[in-house]
Design a protein around this motif. Structure first.
Motif, short mmCIF file in Angstrom:
data_model
loop_
_atom_site.label_atom_id
_atom_site.label_comp_id
_atom_site.label_asym_id
_atom_site.label_seq_id
_atom_site.Cartn_x
_atom_site.Cartn_y
_atom_site.Cartn_z
N ILE A 248 0.84 -1.21 0.00
CA ILE A 248 0.00 0.00 0.00
C ILE A 248 0.88 1.26 0.00
O ILE A 248 0.56 2.24 -0.68
CB ILE A 248 -0.98 0.00 1.20
N ALA A 249 2.01 1.20 0.70
CA ALA A 249 2.89 2.38 0.79
C ALA A 249 3.68 2.56 -0.50
O ALA A 249 3.94 3.68 -0.94
CB ALA A 249 3.83 2.24 1.98
N GLU A 250 4.05 1.43 -1.13
CA GLU A 250 4.79 1.53 -2.40
C GLU A 250 3.88 2.02 -3.50
O GLU A 250 4.22 2.88 -4.30
CB GLU A 250 5.38 0.16 -2.77
N GLN A 251 2.64 1.47 -3.51
CA GLN A 251 1.71 1.85 -4.58
C GLN A 251 1.02 3.18 -4.31
O GLN A 251 0.35 3.73 -5.18
CB GLN A 251 0.67 0.74 -4.77
N GLY A 252 1.17 3.69 -3.09
CA GLY A 252 0.48 4.93 -2.72
C GLY A 252 1.24 6.19 -3.13
O GLY A 252 0.73 7.30 -3.01
N VAL A 253 2.47 6.01 -3.64
CA VAL A 253 3.28 7.18 -4.00
C VAL A 253 2.58 7.97 -5.11
O VAL A 253 2.15 7.39 -6.11
CB VAL A 253 4.69 6.73 -4.46
N GLY A 254 2.41 9.27 -4.90
CA GLY A 254 1.79 10.13 -5.91
C GLY A 254 0.27 10.18 -5.81
O GLY A 254 -0.37 10.99 -6.45
N LYS A 255 -0.33 9.30 -5.00
CA LYS A 255 -1.79 9.33 -4.86
C LYS A 255 -2.17 10.46 -3.90
O LYS A 255 -1.43 10.74 -2.94
CB LYS A 255 -2.31 8.01 -4.28
N ASN A 256 -3.36 11.08 -4.14
CA ASN A 256 -3.75 12.13 -3.20
C ASN A 256 -4.32 11.50 -1.93
O ASN A 256 -4.57 10.29 -1.86
CB ASN A 256 -4.71 13.14 -3.85
N PHE A 257 -4.51 12.34 -0.92
CA PHE A 257 -4.91 11.86 0.41
C PHE A 257 -6.19 11.03 0.33
O PHE A 257 -6.30 9.94 0.91
CB PHE A 257 -5.11 13.07 1.34
N HIS A 258 -7.20 11.53 -0.42
CA HIS A 258 -8.49 10.84 -0.49
C HIS A 258 -8.32 9.44 -1.09
O HIS A 258 -8.81 8.45 -0.57
CB HIS A 258 -9.48 11.67 -1.32
N LYS A 259 -7.55 9.37 -2.18
CA LYS A 259 -7.39 8.09 -2.89
C LYS A 259 -6.64 7.07 -2.02
O LYS A 259 -7.07 5.92 -1.87
CB LYS A 259 -6.61 8.36 -4.21
N ILE A 260 -5.53 7.49 -1.42
CA ILE A 260 -4.74 6.50 -0.65
C ILE A 260 -5.49 6.06 0.61
O ILE A 260 -5.47 4.88 0.97
CB ILE A 260 -3.29 6.98 -0.35
N THR A 261 -6.22 6.97 1.24
CA THR A 261 -6.92 6.55 2.46
C THR A 261 -8.15 5.70 2.11
O THR A 261 -8.49 4.78 2.85
CB THR A 261 -7.30 7.75 3.36
#
Ligand code: FAD
Length: 398
Positions: free
Chosen positions: A282-295
């Protein structure tokens, strides 16, 4: 400008786990080592880490005992000796968050994985957890998968920093971030550095500045070694109301791939609430995602990997941070601690918190090879000490 000069045996630049461990060892051995920090102690990767003292099991999920697994295999015992006051640094006042980690899979594991985990190489590091010994979160009848216990502790890193910094705090100096380090060097190496009109002369210089090693290498005009940065976006969550706090868990969730889907560690805020700190895919794939998308992705992930658990209303935060390492092909993960020496300058990255003791051994060997001498030095200039950074848990939700 009038110049003041101080002398020391070793200058170490960067007070994360690598610099602190080495600083502690060298001073304890009777050398005079000065550690320079331009922000706060531990502020970068070290206090962003999950505090897991890996023994390498996580790196064996593809069914192969890799080089990484073997290199790191002895680290939990090495740290445990320090926690017990019998190691090369004294960590007896460190807070141990968990003696063991868990590894769970929602489904039963393939028979190939079960036999690999039971093999001689791994069975001493991980055991299946009997139903009666399962923690609350894995006692639900809906959980029908596999649960293993790994022989890898999880430590409160703020307390590790405090233990390492305290004995030699007078030799840990804060250097203002705006001050560029100027090197006085010739073909034989570096003789001194200059900072704000202060000259620091030493026999040896060690760079343990994590991501900051990049800039230091540039100012030294060294083209090697080269550094890679692997960005991560970690996710944090906690119950909105402290009385409904999440249970404290330290666990990897396994899917079908060779890396855990998620690694969850638990930490405690000033108000006593439990904070889940989530890394892994989740942390590797979360790079560049905005707050709403990653959470949103993180909420879906938690519901997917712990479907039987009724989550309280949660509050979320994210933390972006780079892992700084020696360059590998295709940005892959390095296996071992790294040090490369050019004359009397040693450039180092531990690559994992757990490998800090091993890195210190390697650097000390290099310093001794170069005939490092124990001299007497008096601090004639009053330099401000560096302070320890606030833990992530106390700032991420602000
Ligand atoms: C999200 C995350 C989770 C992790 N989890 C784990 C884990 O659970 N277990 C594990 O084993 N490893 C883990 N790691 C890896 C581990 O955190 C790092 O390998 C380790 O902390 C690196 O330590 P360091 O001392 O080299 O660097 P850092 O901790 O980055 O320290 C470098 C220091 O140098 C200072 N600095 C920089 N430039 C200068 C300069 N010019 N002058 C003076 N000071 C300077 C910085 O301010 C900083 O304090 C994790 C890493 C990340 C990012």
């Amino acid at each position: 400008m009038s110049r003041q000069t101080i002398t020391t045996d070793v200058v170490i630049i960067g007070a994360g786990i690598a610099g602190l461990w080495l600083h502690n060892r060298l001073n304890q051995m009777g050398f005079h080592a000065l550690l320079l920090e331009n922000k706060t102690i531990g502020n970068a990767q070290t206090l962003s880490s999950q505090g897991i003292i890996h023994g390498g099991t996580k790196y064996a999920l593809n069914g192969i005992l890799s080089k990484a697994t073997q290199a790191i295999g002895s680290m939990p015992a090495r740290w445990q000796a320090c926690l017990d006051g019998k190691g090369d640094v004294d960590l007896t006042h460190v807070k141990v968050l968990a003696d063991h980690q868990l590894m769970w899979s929602k489904q039963q594991l393939s028979s190939k994985m079960v036999s690999f985990f039971a093999s001689k190489a791994l069975s001493s590091r991980m055991q299946t957890v009997a139903k009666a010994d399962r923690p609350e979160l894995f006692r639900y009848p809906e959980f029908k998968g596999a649960l293993y216990q790994l022989d890898e502790p999880v430590l409160d890193i703020a307390s590790v920093l405090k233990n390492l910094a305290q004995p030699w705090h007078g030799r840990i100096i804060h250097t203002p971030e705006s001050t560029e380090i100027m090197w006085q060097q010739n073909n034989e190496g570096v003789q001194a550095i200059q900072l704000n009109g202060i000259e620091i002369k030493a026999q040896q210089f060690v760079l343990t500045a994590g991501e900051g090693n990049g800039e230091l290498l540039e100012t030294l005009k060294f083209t090697k070694p080269t550094m890679q940065l692997r960005p991560l976006q970690m996710v944090l969550c906690k119950a909105k109301n402290t009385p409904q706090a999440l249970p404290a868990i330290y666990a990897h969730s396994l899917g079908s791939g060779s890396k855990p889907i998620a690694t969850i560690t638990s930490h405690f805020g000033e108000d006593g609430n439990t904070i889940w700190y989530i890394g892994g895919n989740i942390a590797e794939q979360g790079v560049g995602k905005n707050f709403h998308k990653i959470t949103t992705d993180a909420k879906d992930l938690l519901n997917d990997i712990l479907p039987w658990f009724d989550f309280p209303e949660l509050e979320w935060a994210t933390h972006a941070v780079n892992r700084a390492e020696p360059k590998q092909s295709a940005l892959s993960r390095p296996d071992t601690a790294f040090v490369e020496s050019k004359n009397n300058v040693h450039i180092a990255w531990p690559t994992k918190l757990a490998l800090a003791p091993d890195l210190a051994d390697q650097i000390i060997k290099q310093l001794q090879k170069q005939n490092l001498q124990k001299n007497t030095h008096r601090m004639t200039v009053n330099l401000p000490p560096a302070t320890i950074s606030k833990p992530l848990w106390d700032k991420a939700f602000q």
